[in-house]
Design a protein around this motif. Structure first.
Motif, PDB file in Angstrom:
ATOM      1  N   PRO A 143      -0.598 -71.445   4.362  1.00 45.03           N
ATOM      2  CA  PRO A 143      -0.733 -71.633   5.821  1.00 45.03           C
ATOM      3  C   PRO A 143      -1.384 -70.447   6.525  1.00 45.03           C
ATOM      4  O   PRO A 143      -2.245 -70.632   7.397  1.00 45.03           O
ATOM      5  CB  PRO A 143       0.715 -71.829   6.278  1.00 45.03           C
ATOM      6  N   VAL A 144      -0.996 -69.222   6.155  1.00 45.12           N
ATOM      7  CA  VAL A 144      -1.609 -68.037   6.765  1.00 45.12           C
ATOM      8  C   VAL A 144      -3.082 -67.954   6.376  1.00 45.12           C
ATOM      9  O   VAL A 144      -3.949 -67.659   7.210  1.00 45.12           O
ATOM     10  CB  VAL A 144      -0.859 -66.759   6.348  1.00 45.12           C
ATOM     11  N   PHE A 145      -3.365 -68.219   5.113  1.00 43.07           N
ATOM     12  CA  PHE A 145      -4.746 -68.234   4.619  1.00 43.07           C
ATOM     13  C   PHE A 145      -5.591 -69.211   5.425  1.00 43.07           C
ATOM     14  O   PHE A 145      -6.706 -68.890   5.871  1.00 43.07           O
ATOM     15  CB  PHE A 145      -4.754 -68.616   3.138  1.00 43.07           C
ATOM     16  N   PHE A 146      -5.066 -70.417   5.641  1.00 42.56           N
ATOM     17  CA  PHE A 146      -5.819 -71.464   6.314  1.00 42.56           C
ATOM     18  C   PHE A 146      -6.038 -71.136   7.793  1.00 42.56           C
ATOM     19  O   PHE A 146      -7.148 -71.313   8.322  1.00 42.56           O
ATOM     20  CB  PHE A 146      -5.079 -72.796   6.164  1.00 42.56           C
ATOM     21  N   VAL A 147      -4.996 -70.657   8.472  1.00 43.75           N
ATOM     22  CA  VAL A 147      -5.114 -70.321   9.891  1.00 43.75           C
ATOM     23  C   VAL A 147      -6.149 -69.228  10.109  1.00 43.75           C
ATOM     24  O   VAL A 147      -6.918 -69.266  11.085  1.00 43.75           O
ATOM     25  CB  VAL A 147      -3.738 -69.897  10.453  1.00 43.75           C
ATOM     26  N   CYS A 148      -6.209 -68.262   9.193  1.00 43.09           N
ATOM     27  CA  CYS A 148      -7.172 -67.151   9.321  1.00 43.09           C
ATOM     28  C   CYS A 148      -8.594 -67.584   8.995  1.00 43.09           C
ATOM     29  O   CYS A 148      -9.523 -66.779   9.106  1.00 43.09           O
ATOM     30  CB  CYS A 148      -6.765 -65.992   8.410  1.00 43.09           C
ATOM     31  N   GLY A 149      -8.762 -68.839   8.614  1.00 38.28           N
ATOM     32  CA  GLY A 149     -10.106 -69.367   8.394  1.00 38.28           C
ATOM     33  C   GLY A 149     -10.503 -70.379   9.449  1.00 38.28           C
ATOM     34  O   GLY A 149     -11.569 -70.284  10.043  1.00 38.28           O
ATOM     35  N   ILE A 150      -9.602 -71.338   9.713  1.00 35.22           N
ATOM     36  CA  ILE A 150      -9.977 -72.449  10.586  1.00 35.22           C
ATOM     37  C   ILE A 150     -10.060 -72.042  12.048  1.00 35.22           C
ATOM     38  O   ILE A 150     -10.944 -72.498  12.786  1.00 35.22           O
ATOM     39  CB  ILE A 150      -8.988 -73.632  10.404  1.00 35.22           C
ATOM     40  N   VAL A 151      -9.158 -71.168  12.519  1.00 36.69           N
ATOM     41  CA  VAL A 151      -9.210 -70.772  13.938  1.00 36.69           C
ATOM     42  C   VAL A 151     -10.445 -69.913  14.224  1.00 36.69           C
ATOM     43  O   VAL A 151     -11.170 -70.181  15.196  1.00 36.69           O
ATOM     44  CB  VAL A 151      -7.917 -70.058  14.363  1.00 36.69           C
ATOM     45  N   PRO A 152     -10.737 -68.875  13.430  1.00 33.73           N
ATOM     46  CA  PRO A 152     -11.982 -68.124  13.688  1.00 33.73           C
ATOM     47  C   PRO A 152     -13.233 -68.987  13.554  1.00 33.73           C
ATOM     48  O   PRO A 152     -14.200 -68.786  14.303  1.00 33.73           O
ATOM     49  CB  PRO A 152     -11.951 -67.018  12.614  1.00 33.73           C
ATOM     50  N   TYR A 153     -13.213 -69.949  12.615  1.00 35.84           N
ATOM     51  CA  TYR A 153     -14.376 -70.834  12.505  1.00 35.84           C
ATOM     52  C   TYR A 153     -14.528 -71.681  13.770  1.00 35.84           C
ATOM     53  O   TYR A 153     -15.647 -71.916  14.237  1.00 35.84           O
ATOM     54  CB  TYR A 153     -14.266 -71.740  11.288  1.00 35.84           C
ATOM     55  N   SER A 154     -13.407 -72.126  14.336  1.00 35.83           N
ATOM     56  CA  SER A 154     -13.463 -72.899  15.571  1.00 35.83           C
ATOM     57  C   SER A 154     -14.034 -72.061  16.709  1.00 35.83           C
ATOM     58  O   SER A 154     -14.780 -72.574  17.552  1.00 35.83           O
ATOM     59  CB  SER A 154     -12.066 -73.402  15.940  1.00 35.83           C
ATOM     60  N   LEU A 155     -13.685 -70.784  16.743  1.00 32.17           N
ATOM     61  CA  LEU A 155     -14.262 -69.889  17.745  1.00 32.17           C
ATOM     62  C   LEU A 155     -15.777 -69.859  17.615  1.00 32.17           C
ATOM     63  O   LEU A 155     -16.508 -70.044  18.600  1.00 32.17           O
ATOM     64  CB  LEU A 155     -13.693 -68.479  17.574  1.00 32.17           C
ATOM     65  N   PHE A 156     -16.265 -69.626  16.409  1.00 35.74           N
ATOM     66  CA  PHE A 156     -17.704 -69.569  16.163  1.00 35.74           C
ATOM     67  C   PHE A 156     -18.374 -70.888  16.517  1.00 35.74           C
ATOM     68  O   PHE A 156     -19.365 -70.925  17.261  1.00 35.74           O
ATOM     69  CB  PHE A 156     -17.957 -69.216  14.699  1.00 35.74           C
TER      70      PHE A 156
END
Length: 250
Positions: free
Chosen positions: A56-69
């Motif tokens: 879950p931590v791994f995924f959040v640190c990928g999907i949220v920053p990608y959504s920002l971009f």
């Protein structure tokens, strides 16, 4: 300029969330709920042990920053058309509209990121943020990188009518090539060059390391991310300044 950006920021916030029953609280609840659903689905389908970090931590640190971009880049495409009537006022410029939208996305996704990490921490997921300045530096670099792409997209969206259909499609492969769903450790060292050119991958891997210091880094550099951020911002501003007279005339 600050006054113009502030006014456009409030206008954008009201336009997007002012009509909901929950009001501006929905600005944070909407992305958090979306991420929670994705996290539940991906956690069920792809549950596995990542290297020294919970999934879950791994995924959040990928999907949220990608959504920002992704959101900054795509929402910049139609920023001119959405605010064209305001450009007749001398203090308001097209760049202000893009900056206002980007600032709103930074606050929304930043709040979403903090809320999800806090929720995972309360649920007992292991994490340890020992270096908050580094995490903020990564987030700022990613925001500047996204802003540079956003300026370029704004110019292209004004110059070509089909850009708002084509450019978002060109971004979608980055979701699969940027490490949102994989760690760089799965690639043998001799094949990492195939993906480690991507600055988004550096941002996501660095964020995972920032919230879980035991998470290993392979050929990842904060300096490389900042280099891309500054170069993209410079090119984006250069394109904007070159096209600004044509944008204001149209």
């Amino acid at each position: 300029m600050c006054n113009s950006v502030h006014a456009l920021f409030l206008r954008e916030l009201k336009t997007r969330f002012g009509e909901y029953r929950l009001g501006y609280l929905w600005a944070l609840l909407e992305p958090v709920l979306q991420m929670m659903v994705m996290l539940a689905i991906m956690g069920f389908l792809l549950h596995r042990v990542m290297p020294d970090i919970s999934f879950p931590v791994f995924f959040v640190c990928g999907i949220v920053p990608y959504s920002l971009f992704s959101n900054i880049a795509t929402r910049s495409l139609n920023a001119i058309e959405a605010n064209r009537g305001l450009f007749s006022y001398r203090p308001v410029h097209p760049v202000d509209a893009v900056l206002a939208r980007s600032l709103l996305e930074c606050l929304i996704q930043g709040g979403c990121f903090a809320a999800l990490l806090a929720g995972l921490w309360l649920l007992g997921e292991p994490m340890r943020i020992d270096n908050l300045p580094m995490l903020l530096s990564i987030w700022l670099a990613l925001a500047l990188l996204s802003q540079g792409i956003g300026f370029a997209f704004m110019v292209l969206g004004h110059a070509f009518k089909a850009a708002d259909k084509i450019l978002p499609l060109l971004l979608r492969p980055l979701y699969f090539a940027s490490g949102v769903m994989f760690s760089l450790h799965v690639f043998p060292p001799e094949f990492r060059y195939l993906v480690d050119w991507n600055p988004l991958l550096h941002a996501f891997e660095l964020m995972r390391h920032a919230v879980s210091p035991s998470y290993p880094l392979y050929d990842i550099s904060l300096s490389y991310l900042w280099l891309w951020a500054l170069v993209s911002l410079f090119i984006g501003l250069l394109l904007y300044k070159a096209r600004e007279p044509a944008i204001l005339r149209s």
